[in-house]
Structures are given as C-alpha cells and as structure tokens.
Design an enzyme around this catalytic site. Sequence first.
Site, PDB file in Angstrom:
ATOM      1  CG  ASP A  95      -0.216   0.138   2.514  1.00  0.00           C
ATOM      2  OD1 ASP A  95       1.033   0.250   2.502  1.00  0.00           O
ATOM      3  OD2 ASP A  95      -0.869   0.155   3.555  1.00  0.00           O
ATOM      4  CG  ASP A 269      -6.104  -5.238   1.706  1.00  0.00           C
ATOM      5  OD1 ASP A 269      -6.806  -4.464   1.031  1.00  0.00           O
ATOM      6  OD2 ASP A 269      -5.591  -4.897   2.787  1.00  0.00           O
ATOM      7  CB  CYS A 307     -12.648 -26.229   7.692  1.00  0.00           C
ATOM      8  SG  CYS A 307     -11.148 -25.375   7.190  1.00  0.00           S
ATOM      9  CB  CYS A 309      -7.591 -25.474   7.194  1.00  0.00           C
ATOM     10  SG  CYS A 309      -7.916 -25.304   8.962  1.00  0.00           S
ATOM     11  CB  CYS A 312     -10.336 -28.008  10.500  1.00  0.00           C
ATOM     12  SG  CYS A 312     -11.024 -26.394  10.958  1.00  0.00           S
ATOM     13  CG  HIS A 338     -10.073 -22.135  10.605  1.00  0.00           C
ATOM     14  ND1 HIS A 338     -10.631 -23.189   9.927  1.00  0.00           N
ATOM     15  CD2 HIS A 338     -11.095 -21.271  10.854  1.00  0.00           C
ATOM     16  CE1 HIS A 338     -11.933 -22.988   9.783  1.00  0.00           C
ATOM     17  NE2 HIS A 338     -12.237 -21.823  10.338  1.00  0.00           N
TER      18      HIS A 338
END
Lengths: 375, 375
Positions: A95, A269, A307, A309, A312, A338
């Site tokens: 940015d 973002d 999930c 991931c 998880c 996660h």
Amino acid sequence: MNAVRYELLHECKQTGARRGRIYTPHGVIETPVFMPVGTQATVKSLTPEDLKEKVNAEIILANTYHLYLRPGQDIVKMAGGLHKFMNWDRPILTDSGGFQVFSLGALRKITEEGVEFKSHLDGSKHIFTPESVMKTEEDLGADIIMAFDECVGYPATYEYTKQSMERTTRWALRCKNAHKNVEEQSLFGIVQGGMYKDLREKSVKDLVEMDFPGYAVGGLSVGEDIETMKDILNFTTPLLPKDKPRYLMGVGSPDYLLEAVLAGIDMCDCVLPTRIARNGTAFTSKGKVVVRNATYEKDFTPLDDECDCYTCKNYTRAYIRHLIKANEILGVKLLSIHNLKFLTNLMKSVKIEIENDNFGTFKEEFYKKYGYTNE
Amino acid sequence: MNAVRYELLHECKQTGARRGRIYTPHGVIETPVFMPVGTQATVKSLTPEDLKEKVNAEIILANTYHLYLRPGQDIVKMAGGLHKFMNWDRPILTDSGGFQVFSLGALRKITEEGVEFKSHLDGSKHIFTPESVMKTEEDLGADIIMAFDECVGYPATYEYTKQSMERTTRWALRCKNAHKNVEEQSLFGIVQGGMYKDLREKSVKDLVEMDFPGYAVGGLSVGEDIETMKDILNFTTPLLPKDKPRYLMGVGSPDYLLEAVLAGIDMCDCVLPTRIARNGTAFTSKGKVVVRNATYEKDFTPLDDECDCYTCKNYTRAYIRHLIKANEILGVKLLSIHNLKFLTNLMKSVKIEIENDNFGTFKEEFYKKYGYTNE
C-alpha cells in the site's frame, strides 16, 4: 511492457462477477483473490511455507508506512527487496502508507506537497510526498505498488471530500510521473470520492485518463453502513476499465468479500482474519465462533467440521481454546491458518461458481448458512 | 513389563559418557537427548511438525502444575491424553509439578501429607500429594512421569536439606505405591540432597532400593556455581544403576549439557532455548548472539553460518532482528527453531563422539570455540 497484466476469463452471466488472472513478475494470481496482510513483512505468526502450503496464498500485502519506519526502506533494499528480506517468492503488493498516515489524526498535517506526520513509534517527524512514497515503494520492491492517496473517513462533507479527491488525483499523476521501473513494478491508481457518486465518477474518469495498469477502490469500509458501501461500490466499480484488475481495499469479512465480487472486484485485502485470530475467533461455514468462550472448553470437534485446513484436520476447539486462554502463540497461529484458509476456500468456490454462471445463487446460499453479519 | 526401558549401547572410553536408547510406548529415543519443554502442552510457537521436521525432537516435556490448573487434567483426559490433545505422537515426559509448587514461595505450605498452594492464576487453593500427582500424571498420560519431590533451593542448611530429602524419599515410595499403569507409563524417582554428598548418597540408595525404571537428578542448577554443580553431579550420577536412564532436570545451556553428558547423564530438559528466543538471543557455534542488538541491523548473514536449520537456511539476522524489534511472533518462532535445532545438532555430534571414544576432546574443542559461559 507493464509488470502486471490482467486477463478477463469469464463474466458470470447471472451476476457479472469476474473470473480472471493477474500476471506479475512473481507469478500468476487467479482472481477473485483475497490477499493476506503482512503489515511488517510477515503475515502475523505464519511462515512463507504456511502461507503457501496451509493457506494457498497467491499474493500478500505489506505496509509501506510500517516498513518505512521499521526496519527502514534502506535495509529492505539492501536485503534485495521485500521478497528476499522475508523469504517470499510469490507476488507482493504494498500500500502507499496513505491509510496509516491519515489514521494518525492529530499527528499529521496535509499540504498540497504531501503529509507531515509523527511516527507512532517514537514521535519523530517525517514527510510523505507522492514522489517519496514512490521511492519507498520502489525500494521495497513489491510487484504491485499503490499511489499515495488520502483515504477520507466517514462521515465527511461534500466540500472536504471533493477537495481531497482532487488532491488525490493530482498526487496520482505525480506518482505516475515519479514511478520509473514500470517493467518490474506496476502502479495502481486509487479511486476516492467518499460516499458521493459524482465525486467517485470524476475520480474514476481522471484516473482512467492516466491509464494505470490497475485500479483500487479506496475510502470504503471506513465506518459507513453496508448498504451505503454496496451502493457506492456497485456504482463505482463498473466505471472502471474491464481490462484492468480492480482492487477493493480493506475488505476481508466473508460477506463483504462476496459483495465485492458481486460488484466486479478482483482483489481484496484485510487484516481481519489474522486480527480476529488473536482474539480467539474463527470464521466457520455456519458463522463466526469465538472459541475462547467457556462453551468450547470440552468441545473436541474441529473449528469447522466442513473445513479441510491443517488446523481443522489436527486440532480441537478445546485445545485451541486452551492455547488462547494460556496466551500461547500456537493458538493464534492455528486460528490464523484456519481463518485465512477459510477465505481461500471461499474464493475457490467463488471462482467455480462464477465459471458456472451461478455466483448469485451461491452467494444467497452462503449467506443463509453463514448468517449475514455486518463486521 | 515396564513401559520404559533403557539400553546402554556404548560408554566413551575417554570419558565414560553414555550412548544409549530409551524405548517408550511412543517410540525410541536415542540418548543423550535434549528434551524441549512444552509447559502448557505446546512448545512455545512451534507446531508438532516443526518439532519433528525442523528440530528433530524425539521427546518433549509438559508441566503437570500448569496443565493441572489450565486446562485441567479432566479436559486433557477427556481429549484422550496429552498426545491426542496436542497432536504429538512421540514420547512425552511430565514433571511432577514439584518444582513449580515449591517456586511459589509464600503461596505454599509443606506438610508430610503434601503441599498446599495457591494458584498463580487466580489465587484458588489446591493440594498436591504424591497420590494426587500420580492421578494427575496418569490423566495427562505421558510416557515418563516424575515422582512428586521437593526441589530445595540454594543455599539451604544441612538440616533442612536432610529433612526435605527424607520426605522426598517417603513421597517417592507413596508415588510408587499409587502408580498403577506401569505398562503404559514409567515413573522415575528424583534424587535430592542439595549440595551435600552424604545426603545425595542416601537419597540414591533409598530410591534405588525402590527400583524405579529411571532416575532423575533434581535440585541442581538452582543457583549454585558451576563448579559446585559439577562436583555434586559427578559424585551423584555414577551412584545410579547403569541399566536405567538418568535425567538431569532443568539444564539446557550448551556447556551445562556437555557437563551433564560427561557425568553420565542421558536426558536433559530446559526452557532456556525457547526463553532466550523470546528475548532475541540465539545460540551459535561461536557463542550466544543477541540478534536484537543494533549491530545486526544490516547483517544479512544467517544466525550461525555453520547451522543447517530452517531458520539459518532461509533468513538473515537483519530480518530476524526486525521481527523481534517489531514484536512479531515469527521472530520468536525462527529463533526457537534455531536454538532447539542447535541443541539437537550438538547432541547428534555428542552421540557420534561418544561412539568414537572422543567425547572429552570434542567437549574441549566445543568450549574453545563457543566460549565457556556460565548461564
């Protein structure tokens, strides 16, 4: 040739949402994409391998204001740029520092030349101008760099918003003139204009005339209600050229992400996924779960049973709650993985649904299950 | 059959240092070994995969006192024990909580029955007895569990040390009688006796008569100078049976580790590597480096140019310094990985040098390069 180039692959026939691809010097990004934020040259608590293997992050952000102050652009430049400094070989976006500088309130003073401000770290005085920010962003070496703008808060008067937007436009031109290495880094313009449609329209018109390789919609998600946000976003986004990537700044809750995609946005973002991780909160397919709450003390199920991931697959709510209660870093990390993967997975579905011309239906079904929350 | 069994593979002809193997229900440990400490069921900032792949940890510790208070032994038991709770499938050792409880000072009261203490978290009252601690450690489910002992501080009078050691011996017997699942968990006795050799001798004699599957030397590295520590350690360790593992508690600096091995110790543990990581300090082959110091601001070399760890292969001192200065979790993690791997690598060399009957020479050379520091 511009460092960054956009390819529109498909528009959802149901909604107009865009499925595309952004080519950068550090690889290709499939859009729409959510970009994790690595404010200080690190996405909090995660290694680059975590981001690649556990989150599937295709691009990350870093913050010019923070890195300018610490460690300093000279050190990042000496290290060979941000990619080498932080050991991340995929695309990076920086940015412009505008948002942070304007958030300093009493600590900053705006002139036509730029912004004088005092460091939040030690009170030392600094000046950001469009030209100095371009130099800083060049030293940092991200693939995509943002023009120096003023992000106007909410509410703001028409008159102030107009003056500010016009200055942001003049600054955008100064940024464009100052930015030289266009084959290594692409400079995106930032549309401002607050909640006033005619100002947004003027901002877009003037910026598009300058022909940036990409455009951001700034000054949204700054305190206005979601209906106002959607109204301005839906008005502004279609004004932008179809052949350039469109980036909505500072949006990261699942519902806002879907609204952004619906409006035709390609990139978003936000620090939200990692910030709420530090507070012990998880996104789940059925809405947010505050896993630090006592109710999860003996809950030996994963954060989200739908999930896939790392977190998880390997840890229970009870264990993560214990870690968060005990101020253990691993708790923040597991929740960050996660939450970020949740958004990656969401965007993966979004891409498929756009391709299938079904994004509108998908969005309604997601809301029904997730619960429509106003972050 | 006992859950845990020791095999002596070789004694260094130069020094008598031991190379061995400990068989546990969760796998084999090559000794001498350094054991990272996971106080609250997590080795601070690291995932189990980090510990396996980046540190090569063969066994970790967890703290009974901390886990008893938070999340509570019932929750760990409901989760299926510590291994499942924290997703770690290699061996675990739990201490008895004795060290922490006795560190509470004014917050605790010792009787023959046990120790009354107030939680450091909320001031609530609790009692640890040898029997209650055995129950807690059984619920936690580690492979190796420690008897409830009193760790006497330094200095302490002969009279107090004697009384305390005798009580620790009586408690050891009560622990042994209370401990039932000997095929799943092995209970180690803890030698006390302060800096008094006759008391150490008596402690060993009485404990060895009880025939534990392993023995720890406790009450060292509690504030005494290194010469006293070495003197007591070198006196005590050879009194222990050769066919059982020997564990020196609370030692983790490279120099103390080598002294321990020299004395015939097989296992050590300490929070030092992860604690100094949080302060921005690294072990290196040439001594400690405080990477948070300004001198490393533009140092683009690894923490230790002789190290093969993940951190040293991928990150510079300048980046790690930046992370630590910016309070970024990743800095702590990168330093923790390095410090723990440094000790793993050290112990790997130690094992080879013992096998080669060269440990004494190796130790002198290491000291010459590392600098003999008194942590």
